[in-house]
Design an enzyme around this catalytic site. Structure first.
Site, PDB file in Angstrom:
ATOM      1  N   CYS A  54       0.803  -1.230   0.000  1.00 42.47           N
ATOM      2  CA  CYS A  54       0.000   0.000   0.000  1.00 42.47           C
ATOM      3  C   CYS A  54       0.833   1.276   0.000  1.00 42.47           C
ATOM      4  O   CYS A  54       0.270   2.373  -0.138  1.00 42.47           O
ATOM      5  CB  CYS A  54      -0.926   0.020   1.207  1.00 42.47           C
ATOM      6  SG  CYS A  54      -0.076   0.050   2.799  1.00 42.47           S
ATOM      7  N   TYR A  55       2.147   1.191   0.155  1.00 38.80           N
ATOM      8  CA  TYR A  55       2.959   2.415   0.214  1.00 38.80           C
ATOM      9  C   TYR A  55       3.008   3.078  -1.160  1.00 38.80           C
ATOM     10  O   TYR A  55       3.273   2.416  -2.161  1.00 38.80           O
ATOM     11  CB  TYR A  55       4.392   2.106   0.640  1.00 38.80           C
ATOM     12  CG  TYR A  55       4.570   1.640   2.050  1.00 38.80           C
ATOM     13  CD1 TYR A  55       3.537   1.681   2.983  1.00 38.80           C
ATOM     14  CD2 TYR A  55       5.800   1.141   2.494  1.00 38.80           C
ATOM     15  CE1 TYR A  55       3.722   1.242   4.278  1.00 38.80           C
ATOM     16  CE2 TYR A  55       5.985   0.709   3.795  1.00 38.80           C
ATOM     17  CZ  TYR A  55       4.946   0.751   4.681  1.00 38.80           C
ATOM     18  OH  TYR A  55       5.126   0.318   5.965  1.00 38.80           O
TER      19      TYR A  55
END
Length: 350
Positions: free
Chosen positions: A60-61
């Site tokens: 998700c970064y």
């Protein structure tokens, strides 16, 4: 040559596993947010040039970048940057860690039903997410695949079974978890043992002098990790940059993408007192505040390797240059006492 937890060598064993990592890991949450690709490459190059081998990311970064005024990022951008950089490296020299659980591409979902198919710890999502991470990371295996946080909707047996399949297929070498409570971690360890499934080898908690969850970690999780042989790789050891010394009581906030967020979350009278104690201890030991904060963590016997982030080689080198310095027991105790209000006493403590 010894590389054990108490060795003076720069590599440490992750719990009781066969995985060895550099004494601090490199976090990459800022890649695609406050660090563009050129900066990310420079930081990673500097890290490995100084002996580093342990790079931690997540699928998700940094998907929150756009909401905080940064570039649009649907998730996966940090992994993609690492993947392009990894193509220039000897893959086997790098211990690569990533995570699964958080929502991906939610801004492109046209219904809640669709959204629920793009997050969690179900077998369906874990398998898809692993394949996606492998593609973005430009590799055919992940050294440490971690459950980013618990999914209360999915039985832990299903989660651990999916992770086990990935290990036994050779796509994942080791399993870890992050942000688990003590009872959730014990549930996972017991489930693995009962069902002959692969087991978590590490925990990634938020742990620093200002962490509001410090008490939960020190009074329960640390004992679980110590007793069952899990490595501890704390994230946010500098509390989002607050423990670097650039924030001072009564002074104007620095210009950064995280300053306003930190002002809202972390600045209280008690936290200012902790920061001032940290600065005093650092100056007494000819360290920067960041070096002292990292070395306070490294003095904790249960800690394997804190995960540090940097937006530039200069920031990273400043921390790395302090790794051969040590705080005395009195220094550690002084910092413990200054921040002890974060650690509630249990009825079992004297």
């Amino acid at each position: 040559m010894s590389f054990g937890k108490n060795s003076t060598e720069p590599y440490v064993q992750v719990g009781n596993s066969g995985l060895f990592v550099y004494r601090v890991g490199l976090g990459t949450m800022q890649f695609g947010w406050s660090a563009d690709e050129a900066a990310a490459n420079a930081v990673m190059n500097t890290y490995v040039e100084h002996g580093g081998n342990f790079i931690d990311t997540a699928d998700c970064y940094s998907s929150w970048s756009n909401a905080l005024g940064g570039p649009e990022n649907p998730g996966g951008v940090s992994e993609e940057m690492i993947g392009r950089w990894l193509a220039t490296q000897n893959r086997y020299d790098i211990v690569l860690a990533t995570k699964v659980r958080a929502a991906m591409g939610m801004q492109f979902c046209d219904s809640r039903a669709t959204f629920k198919q793009r997050e969690g710890l179900s077998r369906r999502w874990i398998i898809k997410s692993c394949e996606d991470s492998l593609r973005r990371l430009n590799t055919d295996y992940i050294d440490l695949y971690q459950a980013h946080f618990i999914d209360p909707l999915i039985p832990i047996e299903e989660t651990l079974s999916a992770f086990t399949d990935l290990v036994r297929q050779g796509k994942v070498r080791y399993m870890g978890c992050s942000n688990f409570s003590a009872w959730r971690l014990m549930q996972a360890l017991w489930t693995s043992d009962k069902n002959n499934l692969e087991s978590f080898i590490s925990l990634q908690p938020e742990y620093n002098l200002l962490s509001p969850t410090r008490g939960d970690f020190e009074t329960e999780l640390a004992q679980v990790c110590e007793n069952y042989g899990l490595g501890v790789i704390p994230y946010s050891p500098l509390a989002g940059g607050v423990l670097t010394g650039k924030y001072r009581r009564g002074k104007e906030l620095p210009q950064s993408v995280r300053a306003e967020e930190n002002a809202e979350r972390r600045f209280s009278e008690q936290n200012w007192n902790i920061i001032e104690t940290l600065v005093s201890v650092a100056e007494r030991n000819a360290m920067t505040p960041a070096q002292a904060a990292i070395n306070w963590l490294r003095a904790k016997p249960v800690v394997t390797a804190p995960i540090i982030g940097a937006n530039s080689p200069e920031q990273l080198i400043s921390v790395l240059n302090g790794l051969d310095k040590k705080l005395s027991a009195a220094d550690v105790d002084e910092l413990d006492q200054a921040s002890d209000f974060h650690r509630p006493r249990t009825s079992l403590e004297t």
